[in-house]
Design a protein around this motif. Structure first.
Motif, mmCIF file in Angstrom:
data_model
loop_
_atom_site.group_PDB
_atom_site.id
_atom_site.type_symbol
_atom_site.label_atom_id
_atom_site.label_comp_id
_atom_site.label_asym_id
_atom_site.label_seq_id
_atom_site.Cartn_x
_atom_site.Cartn_y
_atom_site.Cartn_z
ATOM 1 N N THR A 1 0.820 -1.207 0.000
ATOM 2 C CA THR A 1 0.000 0.000 0.000
ATOM 3 C C THR A 1 0.856 1.259 0.000
ATOM 4 O OG1 THR A 1 -0.179 -0.162 2.423
ATOM 5 C CG2 THR A 1 -1.963 -1.100 1.103
ATOM 6 N N VAL B 1 -7.016 2.188 2.052
ATOM 7 C CA VAL B 1 -5.729 2.361 2.729
ATOM 8 C C VAL B 1 -4.780 3.182 1.856
ATOM 9 C CG1 VAL B 1 -3.713 1.181 3.668
ATOM 10 C CG2 VAL B 1 -5.986 0.210 4.000
ATOM 11 N N GLU C 1 -3.274 6.867 2.840
ATOM 12 C CA GLU C 1 -1.831 7.093 2.891
ATOM 13 C C GLU C 1 -1.401 8.167 1.895
ATOM 14 O OE1 GLU C 1 -0.488 2.589 4.310
ATOM 15 O OE2 GLU C 1 -0.211 3.230 2.224
ATOM 16 N N THR D 1 -5.758 6.027 8.297
ATOM 17 C CA THR D 1 -6.021 4.667 7.814
ATOM 18 C C THR D 1 -7.070 3.970 8.661
ATOM 19 O OG1 THR D 1 -3.757 4.484 6.977
ATOM 20 C CG2 THR D 1 -4.977 2.446 7.278
ATOM 21 N N THR E 1 -6.930 -4.418 5.471
ATOM 22 C CA THR E 1 -6.596 -3.025 5.784
ATOM 23 C C THR E 1 -5.654 -2.900 6.981
ATOM 24 O OG1 THR E 1 -8.478 -2.690 7.292
ATOM 25 C CG2 THR E 1 -8.852 -2.278 4.940
ATOM 26 N N THR F 1 -2.452 -2.628 8.350
ATOM 27 C CA THR F 1 -1.043 -2.400 8.064
ATOM 28 C C THR F 1 -0.230 -2.573 9.343
ATOM 29 O OG1 THR F 1 -1.346 -0.023 8.426
ATOM 30 C CG2 THR F 1 -1.573 -0.836 6.158
#
Length: 275
Positions: free
Chosen positions: A70, A148, A152, A220, A231, A233
């Motif tokens: 991502t 996401v 970001e 996020t 999703t 991270t």
């Protein structure tokens, strides 16, 4: 002799310039200590005996893979949108340019959670654009991997724009003028002359953008949620592990630290030192 001796004295560096006042040295040392101690504490408290096993856990590998993917996609999106925006701010004189520049830097000071709420209000199913995207194309962005990337990109793009705009302003315009004189089109001049000129600044901006995207948390979790494999991270995995298993949180934080520092050091040695 007097002239030569005076010239020698003038050419010698002043010793007083090399001395650091204690009034500056002490707070500088405290500032460095303040920045280094938390990182050192992370390394010292890491469970090195169980580190290999924790690193190979499926949840950790999945979160790391998703974070890298991502962050990379977000950086590509920022390059596609941010480089033209930086060029416009640096080279085009238009009404409201200062306002546009200020708006571009807003995500730098905006709390990430607020950015996530703003993204929901625009790209949510009942948002300004989200409802139209869902009804027309069946595209839903919140609580997805694409969400996401979007979150970001929102928080990371200002780093790229600022770096590239600064590089464009510092670049020598004579090379571009020479290319135009030789008959090169604007697009050819931009791709073959301008971009190579600003490549160190572009690389630096991309590195900062990637690192910021990799560490993004607030926007996020607000816009995309915290769903493992989709999703979640690394920063979100650290937050979840912190509530249940401190050692797992330390390991995940250590991995994130090593990846970030490693990428920054490698790219700095390759590009930034040539600036």
């Amino acid at each position: 002799m007097s002239r030569s001796s005076s010239a020698e004295r003038g050419s010698r560096p002043s010793r007083r310039r090399g001395r650091v006042p204690a009034a500056l040295l002490i707070p500088a040392g405290l500032g460095l200590l303040f920045l280094v101690l938390p990182l050192a504490g992370l390394v010292i408290r890491a469970p090195w005996a169980t580190l290999p096993g924790r690193l190979t856990e499926p949840g950790a590998l999945t979160a790391l893979r998703l974070s890298v993917q991502t962050a990379t996609l977000a950086t590509v999106l920022c390059l596609v949108l941010g480089v033209p925006l930086a060029w416009m701010l640096a080279r085009v004189d238009f009404p409201g340019r200062r306002l546009v520049r200020a708006l571009v830097t807003v995500p730098l000071v905006l709390p990430p959670v607020v950015g996530g709420v703003a993204l929901l209000l625009v790209f949510g199913r009942r948002g300004l654009l989200g409802g139209w995207l869902d009804a027309t194309f069946g595209i839903t962005l919140p609580f997805t991997t694409a969400g996401v990337v979007l979150a970001e990109s929102f928080v990371a793009m200002p780093f790229l724009v600022i770096a590239v705009e600064g590089a464009l302003r510092a670049a020598d315009h004579r090379f571009e003028e020479a290319a135009a004189t030789l008959g090169a089109s604007r697009w050819t001049t931009f791709t073959h002359v301008t971009l190579p000129l600003v490549s160190p600044g572009l690389a630096a901006g991309a590195v900062l953008c990637w690192a910021r995207a990799l560490g993004e948390f607030g926007a996020t979790i607000t816009f995309a949620g915290n769903y493992p494999g989709r999703t979640q991270t690394m920063p979100l995995a650290v937050y979840l592990a912190l509530e249940t298993d401190l050692e797992s949180a330390i390991v995940l934080s250590l991995v994130l630290l090593v990846v970030s520092v490693g990428i920054l050091v490698a790219l700095r040695d390759r590009w930034m030192t040539s600036a």
